[in-house]
Design a protein around this motif. Structure first.
Motif, PDB file in Angstrom:
ATOM      1  N   ILE A 104      38.348  52.299  40.301  1.00 27.51           N
ATOM      2  CA  ILE A 104      38.347  51.258  41.350  1.00 27.51           C
ATOM      3  C   ILE A 104      39.399  50.200  41.022  1.00 27.51           C
ATOM      4  O   ILE A 104      40.182  49.778  41.876  1.00 27.51           O
ATOM      5  CB  ILE A 104      36.939  50.621  41.480  1.00 27.51           C
ATOM      6  N   ARG A 105      39.425  49.795  39.754  1.00 23.23           N
ATOM      7  CA  ARG A 105      40.382  48.742  39.361  1.00 23.23           C
ATOM      8  C   ARG A 105      41.821  49.201  39.555  1.00 23.23           C
ATOM      9  O   ARG A 105      42.674  48.436  40.004  1.00 23.23           O
ATOM     10  CB  ARG A 105      40.136  48.330  37.911  1.00 23.23           C
ATOM     11  N   GLN A 149      28.206  43.161  39.565  1.00 21.57           N
ATOM     12  CA  GLN A 149      28.648  42.605  40.855  1.00 21.57           C
ATOM     13  C   GLN A 149      30.156  42.371  40.907  1.00 21.57           C
ATOM     14  O   GLN A 149      30.777  42.482  41.971  1.00 21.57           O
ATOM     15  CB  GLN A 149      27.898  41.277  41.093  1.00 21.57           C
ATOM     16  N   ASP A 150      30.750  42.075  39.727  1.00 22.45           N
ATOM     17  CA  ASP A 150      32.161  41.668  39.697  1.00 22.45           C
ATOM     18  C   ASP A 150      33.094  42.686  40.337  1.00 22.45           C
ATOM     19  O   ASP A 150      34.079  42.322  40.981  1.00 22.45           O
ATOM     20  CB  ASP A 150      32.620  41.446  38.249  1.00 22.45           C
ATOM     21  N   ILE A 151      32.804  43.967  40.152  1.00 21.21           N
ATOM     22  CA  ILE A 151      33.716  44.992  40.650  1.00 21.21           C
ATOM     23  C   ILE A 151      33.771  44.980  42.188  1.00 21.21           C
ATOM     24  O   ILE A 151      34.807  45.239  42.790  1.00 21.21           O
ATOM     25  CB  ILE A 151      33.339  46.384  40.089  1.00 21.21           C
ATOM     26  N   PHE A 152      32.654  44.623  42.821  1.00 20.67           N
ATOM     27  CA  PHE A 152      32.639  44.531  44.287  1.00 20.67           C
ATOM     28  C   PHE A 152      33.393  43.272  44.723  1.00 20.67           C
ATOM     29  O   PHE A 152      34.161  43.302  45.682  1.00 20.67           O
ATOM     30  CB  PHE A 152      31.188  44.528  44.802  1.00 20.67           C
ATOM     31  N   ARG A 153      33.178  42.183  43.968  1.00 20.77           N
ATOM     32  CA  ARG A 153      33.879  40.928  44.290  1.00 20.77           C
ATOM     33  C   ARG A 153      35.378  41.112  44.149  1.00 20.77           C
ATOM     34  O   ARG A 153      36.150  40.620  44.964  1.00 20.77           O
ATOM     35  CB  ARG A 153      33.405  39.804  43.358  1.00 20.77           C
ATOM     36  N   LYS A 177      37.190  48.600  32.555  1.00 21.47           N
ATOM     37  CA  LYS A 177      38.099  47.472  32.860  1.00 21.47           C
ATOM     38  C   LYS A 177      39.225  47.422  31.830  1.00 21.47           C
ATOM     39  O   LYS A 177      40.412  47.323  32.178  1.00 21.47           O
ATOM     40  CB  LYS A 177      37.281  46.177  32.844  1.00 21.47           C
ATOM     41  N   ILE A 178      38.835  47.532  30.553  1.00 21.47           N
ATOM     42  CA  ILE A 178      39.846  47.501  29.484  1.00 21.47           C
ATOM     43  C   ILE A 178      40.826  48.662  29.674  1.00 21.47           C
ATOM     44  O   ILE A 178      42.043  48.511  29.546  1.00 21.47           O
ATOM     45  CB  ILE A 178      39.164  47.590  28.091  1.00 21.47           C
ATOM     46  N   CYS A 179      40.288  49.830  30.026  1.00 23.43           N
ATOM     47  CA  CYS A 179      41.103  51.028  30.201  1.00 23.43           C
ATOM     48  C   CYS A 179      42.149  50.800  31.304  1.00 23.43           C
ATOM     49  O   CYS A 179      43.348  51.075  31.123  1.00 23.43           O
ATOM     50  CB  CYS A 179      40.164  52.187  30.543  1.00 23.43           C
ATOM     51  N   ALA A 180      41.696  50.260  32.446  1.00 22.40           N
ATOM     52  CA  ALA A 180      42.637  50.008  33.548  1.00 22.40           C
ATOM     53  C   ALA A 180      43.689  48.980  33.114  1.00 22.40           C
ATOM     54  O   ALA A 180      44.876  49.121  33.431  1.00 22.40           O
ATOM     55  CB  ALA A 180      41.864  49.513  34.765  1.00 22.40           C
TER      56      ALA A 180
END
Ligand SMILES: Cc1cc2nc3c(=O)[nH]c(=O)nc-3n(C[C@H](O)[C@H](O)[C@H](O)COP(=O)(O)OP(=O)(O)OC[C@H]3O[C@@H](n4cnc5c(N)ncnc54)[C@H](O)[C@@H]3O)c2cc1C
Length: 503
Positions: free
Chosen positions: A19-20, A65-69, A487-490
């Motif tokens: 997603i990121r 929630q952060d990923i949707f925000r 997140k770190i990976c992206a």
């Protein structure tokens, strides 16, 4: 269209990274061996019952929630959550059974610990304060960042931060220093099992888990935990990503130290970037062929590493409703020390501790009217440690033990006769279904020497364009932590494309 990225696996780590990256402008496609997203966050839906296969306890909801925000969405439109109060029931086996209801309302907690005397009450507050301090350090300096270079850890500032984590000493010995009461010690250390580590030798740092529960609460998502995976997949597709289901990746293809793509069946899917969410030890052994790219993670090294414990889970559709129980219930064995020893030395467990999850207590739509969904989990040895094999007899042996323990609880005397539906997942199933190496459901064990800079990192050391995410990589297991790994990976992939100066 942005540069192509292929992702192996639609587990939480893979979805989080995908997603990121899609959001950042890449053109991302996921290849997943299962027919639905989520990996261990799988779902069973049969005869009107809905069960989460793996995770059930939502901690650190803002990470969910952060990923949707990030993508400009309101998380409540995707994963509506409610906070659970009380959080859970704890039953200590014995005659009589000792029962505690654990909420996260401070006055109620104080009443419970003060009833154990002033030393326990003061020790409880000291424990919260100590773990809160360590959590701040862990979150700011370790959980949210990669350790790509030796200099990322071996510098004076980070070494001071590492000292502040006080990783030495085991979880239960640390609790004994704070509180003399054995029940309190156990109630505030068994949670290391959530990440497959024994409280008797897991680093005391993991006592942050109950602190997070007590200070920030535990939550549940409408429809169960699998909703998170389903809704992440929905979000990913809404922003233009593509998921190929029933697509087992056979190889990660690389030449001259640079990734070329992946092999699915006998097709080569070319891509300048590959993100692997399949369990790191499995991937290194089965998907990566070149010894040069494996580097230090040779098959021999992979086999010599320490693995978390596994889980045996019974999913039962049960007649009736059970209002006196909570969504989460823990039954602590009368032979707790023996129980822990057996999980990690591979001997047969005589008296297991059990986690009983009843999702229908918060979401009755997960069972037909007047019935309940029961999920009974035993932490159990991973396949490389177990001194027994999995067959019908082993399942029956443990089924009998679980039923024996649960039917001792008030109101569950007739449980055995009330079961109308049954499925079971053994460590072999976790291995077969999701390629969890040795069926270790939480991946590589987060021992001191398998954590932070010593844990496999997002960026492959010996192959350009190849990245890893998931519970066997840094920062470790558990849904919010694996989301963080995605997140770190992206970020690592983007950092390479932009040069080393990203963020
Ligand atoms: C029984 C159980 C209870 C748990 N309880 C909790 C809890 O309450 N709270 C919590 O926060 N965490 C809990 N966890 C831990 C949490 O579920 C995991 O840490 C997390 O879901 C792991 O995500 P992942 O992305 O690392 O791996 P996975 O979920 O294993 O994802 C890997 C994906 O890759 C796919 N894959 C593998 N190989 C291939 C291949 N060759 N080709 C294509 N696809 C492939 C798999 O099918 C899978 O979809 C629990 C886990 C289990 C098993």
């Amino acid at each position: 269209m942005g540069k192509k990225v292929v992702v192996v696996g639609a587990g939480i780590g893979g979805l989080s990274a995908a997603i990121r990256l899609q959001h950042a402008g890449y053109s991302v496609e996921i290849y997943e061996k299962q027919s639905i997203p989520g990996g261990k966050m799988h779902q069973i839906r049969e005869q009107g019952f809905t069960f989460d296969v793996g995770p059930t306890i939502v901690m650190m909801p803002s990470i969910y929630q952060d990923i949707f925000r990030l993508c400009g969405r309101d998380p409540d439109d995707y994963i509506p959550m409610t906070r659970l109060d009380p959080m859970y029931e704890v039953f200590f086996e014995g005659d009589p059974i000792r029962h505690y209801t654990i909420g996260n309302n401070l006055p109620d907690l104080m009443r419970m610990v003060e009833a154990k005397g002033p030393r326990n009450a003061k020790g409880f507050l000291d424990y919260l304060s100590e773990m809160y301090t360590r959590y701040q350090v862990a979150y700011q300096h370790f959980i949210t960042r990669p350790f790509r270079h030796r200099r990322d850890i071996y510098n004076p500032y980070m070494l001071v931060q590492a000292m502040k984590l006080k990783t030495f000493g085991s979880a239960d010995r640390m609790m004994a220093k704070f509180m003399p009461d054995k029940d309190l010690q156990r109630m505030l250390s068994f949670q290391t099992l959530y990440i497959g580590v024994s409280p008797t030798n897991g680093p005391s740092l993991y006592n942050i888990i109950p602190m997070i529960e007590l200070l920030y609460g535990i939550w549940c998502i409408k429809g169960g935990m699998h909703t998170m995976a389903e809704q992440m997949a929905r979000l990913f597709e809404e922003i233009g990503g593509k998921i190929h289901y029933n697509a087992q990746v056979r190889k990660i293809v690389a030449t001259d130290g640079r990734v070329q793509g992946i092999q699915v069946d006998d097709r080569l899917i070319e891509s300048p970037y590959v993100v692997c969410n399949a369990d790191f030890p499995y991937a290194m052994k089965e998907l990566v062929e070149s010894p040069r790219i494996r580097g230090k993670y040779s098959p021999k090294k992979i086999d010599s590493m320490d693995y978390s414990c596994s889980c045996l889970v019974f999913y039962w559709g049960v007649k009736g409703t059970y209002d006196h129980l909570s969504t989460h219930n823990f039954v602590i064995s009368s032979q707790y020390d023996d129980n822990l020893r057996s999980i990690f030395d591979g001997s047969e467990i005589e008296h297991p501790s059990i986690y009983l999850h009843i999702p229908t207590q918060t979401d009755p739509s997960m069972a037909p009217q007047g019935q309940s969904a029961f999920y009974a989990l035993l932490p159990i040895s991973e396949l490389g440690t177990a001194k027994y094999s999995w067959n019908e007899q082993t399942v029956k042996l443990y089924r009998d033990k679980v039923l024996q323990a649960l039917t001792r609880l008030p109101g569950l005397e007739n449980l055995k006769e009330s079961i109308v539906f049954e499925r079971v997942f053994t460590p072999e199933d976790f291995k077969q279904e999701f390629n969890a190496y040795r069926g270790a459901t939480f991946g590589l064990q987060p021992t001191l020497l398998q954590s932070n800079h010593w844990r496999p990192q997002a960026k492959a050391k010996h192959c350009e364009g190849l990245y890893f995410t998931g519970s066997s990589t840094h920062p470790g297991a558990g849904v919010p932590i694996v989301m963080q790994s995605g997140k770190i990976c992206a970020e690592e992939l983007r950092r390479d494309e932009k040069g080393d100066s990203f963020e």
